[in-house]
Design an enzyme around this catalytic site. Structure first.
Site, PDB file in Angstrom:
ATOM      1  N   SER A   1       6.682  10.125  23.514  1.00  9.73           N
ATOM      2  CA  SER A   1       6.943  10.374  24.934  1.00  9.73           C
ATOM      3  C   SER A   1       5.727  10.062  25.807  1.00  9.73           C
ATOM      4  O   SER A   1       4.584  10.040  25.331  1.00  9.73           O
ATOM      5  CB  SER A   1       7.344  11.837  25.137  1.00  9.73           C
TER       6      SER A   1
HETATM    7  N1  SAM Z   1       8.074  14.423  19.958  1.00  7.88           N
HETATM    8  C1  SAM Z   1       7.964  13.065  19.504  1.00  7.88           C
HETATM    9  C2  SAM Z   1       6.556  12.563  19.529  1.00  7.88           C
HETATM   10  O1  SAM Z   1       5.658  13.286  19.967  1.00  7.88           O
HETATM   11  O2  SAM Z   1       6.355  11.427  19.066  1.00  7.88           O
HETATM   12  C3  SAM Z   1       8.846  12.118  20.268  1.00  7.88           C
HETATM   13  C4  SAM Z   1      10.250  12.336  19.969  1.00  7.88           C
HETATM   14  S1  SAM Z   1      11.363  11.014  20.221  1.00  7.88           S
HETATM   15  C5  SAM Z   1      11.434  10.933  21.967  1.00  7.88           C
HETATM   16  C6  SAM Z   1      12.840  11.897  19.723  1.00  7.88           C
HETATM   17  C7  SAM Z   1      12.904  12.193  18.263  1.00  7.88           C
HETATM   18  O3  SAM Z   1      13.988  13.075  18.028  1.00  7.88           O
HETATM   19  C8  SAM Z   1      13.161  10.963  17.409  1.00  7.88           C
HETATM   20  O4  SAM Z   1      12.187  10.825  16.430  1.00  7.88           O
HETATM   21  C9  SAM Z   1      14.544  11.251  16.795  1.00  7.88           C
HETATM   22  O5  SAM Z   1      14.706  10.711  15.509  1.00  7.88           O
HETATM   23  C10 SAM Z   1      14.548  12.751  16.789  1.00  7.88           C
HETATM   24  N2  SAM Z   1      15.860  13.393  16.695  1.00  7.88           N
HETATM   25  C11 SAM Z   1      17.015  13.069  17.332  1.00  7.88           C
HETATM   26  N3  SAM Z   1      17.992  13.926  16.983  1.00  7.88           N
HETATM   27  C12 SAM Z   1      17.448  14.825  16.120  1.00  7.88           C
HETATM   28  C13 SAM Z   1      17.938  15.955  15.412  1.00  7.88           C
HETATM   29  N4  SAM Z   1      19.203  16.374  15.521  1.00  7.88           N
HETATM   30  N5  SAM Z   1      17.089  16.633  14.612  1.00  7.88           N
HETATM   31  C14 SAM Z   1      15.796  16.244  14.484  1.00  7.88           C
HETATM   32  N6  SAM Z   1      15.276  15.181  15.113  1.00  7.88           N
HETATM   33  C15 SAM Z   1      16.085  14.479  15.936  1.00  7.88           C
END
Ligand code: SAM
Length: 227
Positions: free
Chosen positions: A65
């Site tokens: 992000s």
């Molecule tokens: N917080 C992260 C960082 O600092 O790099 C960025 C997150 S990215 C915007 C969103 C993440 O949420 C992705 O890696 C995606 O695979 C994960 N995601 C989506 N749905 C999810 C779920 N139900 N459970 C766990 N992770 C999930």
């Protein structure tokens, strides 16, 4: 060594221009953002952009992000240092590393095993022993470590998942983007009373605030979007 000094300079400039100048006031958040080396959480091909004002790709169609959004969501959790926090969407591990500086214990869950493994290794290498990386569907929360003082969701959900609200301590905060698959509104939910999950007035225990428009990748899972 020269590179590290350069990254440190860029990081301090990022905190001043992109974060402090945009009204992030929590000094602990500003300090955490000065300390976590964001360039280590991005792919080498994007490293030169690590301190720019936007999200970056981390593979598997996911992103790390924008620094300002990481700071804003961290500030909204109102952490003092002793709390237990859950992050849904570990991705690169960057937000978890920032939280490691702000809370006592951090659990972070990721649905893509390759991202979870990569993040876990990096967090260990950085010596952040209070972060625990889990794999699975975080839309269900992480029942084995409940209750949490803060829950942060770094993917966009169709609504605030009830299991996450139910895993908050009284007084606990949930920070989550809610809306469509590509655009959402950042919301903060605060648990103002405790009733069990089966109670018919379950949602009346929470106070809900609308913060700002955001654009996150979708939360995929049982209480998120279908794949
Ligand atoms: N917080 C992260 C960082 O600092 O790099 C960025 C997150 S990215 C915007 C969103 C993440 O949420 C992705 O890696 C995606 O695979 C994960 N995601 C989506 N749905 C999810 C779920 N139900 N459970 C766990 N992770 C999930």
């Amino acid at each position: 060594m020269e590179d590290e000094e350069n990254y440190t300079r860029l990081r301090h400039r990022m905190v001043k221009n992109q974060i402090a100048n945009r009204q992030i006031k929590d000094q602990r958040v500003l300090q955490a953002m000065r300390e976590v080396p964001r360039h280590l959480f991005v792919d080498p091909e994007y490293r030169h952009l690590a301190y720019s004002d936007g999200p970056l790709p981390i593979g598997l169609n996911q992103t790390i992000s924008q620094p300002y959004i990481v700071a804003l969501m961290s500030e909204l959790l109102e952490l003092q240092g002793h709390e237990k926090v859950l992050e849904i969407g570990c991705g690169s591990g960057y937000q978890a590393a920032v939280l490691a500086h702000l809370a006592g214990e951090v659990h972070t869950i990721e649905r893509h095993p390759a991202l979870a493994r990569h993040a876990a290794r990096l967090l260990v290498d950085l010596g952040l022993a209070n972060v625990h990386v889990h794999m699975g569907d975080g839309s269900l929360g992480l029942p084995e470590h409940t209750p949490y003082d803060g829950i942060i969701v770094t993917a966009g959900a169709p609504n605030a998942p009830r299991p996450l609200l139910g895993q908050l301590n009284p007084g606990g905060r949930l920070v989550i983007p809610v809306g469509g698959r590509s655009g959402q509104f950042l919301e903060r939910w605060r648990r103002i009373a405790a009733q069990d999950d089966e109670s018919s007035d379950f949602f009346s225990q929470f106070n809900q605030e609308m913060i700002t428009p955001v654009a996150f990748v979708p939360l995929i899972g049982e209480h998120g979007w279908p794949e």
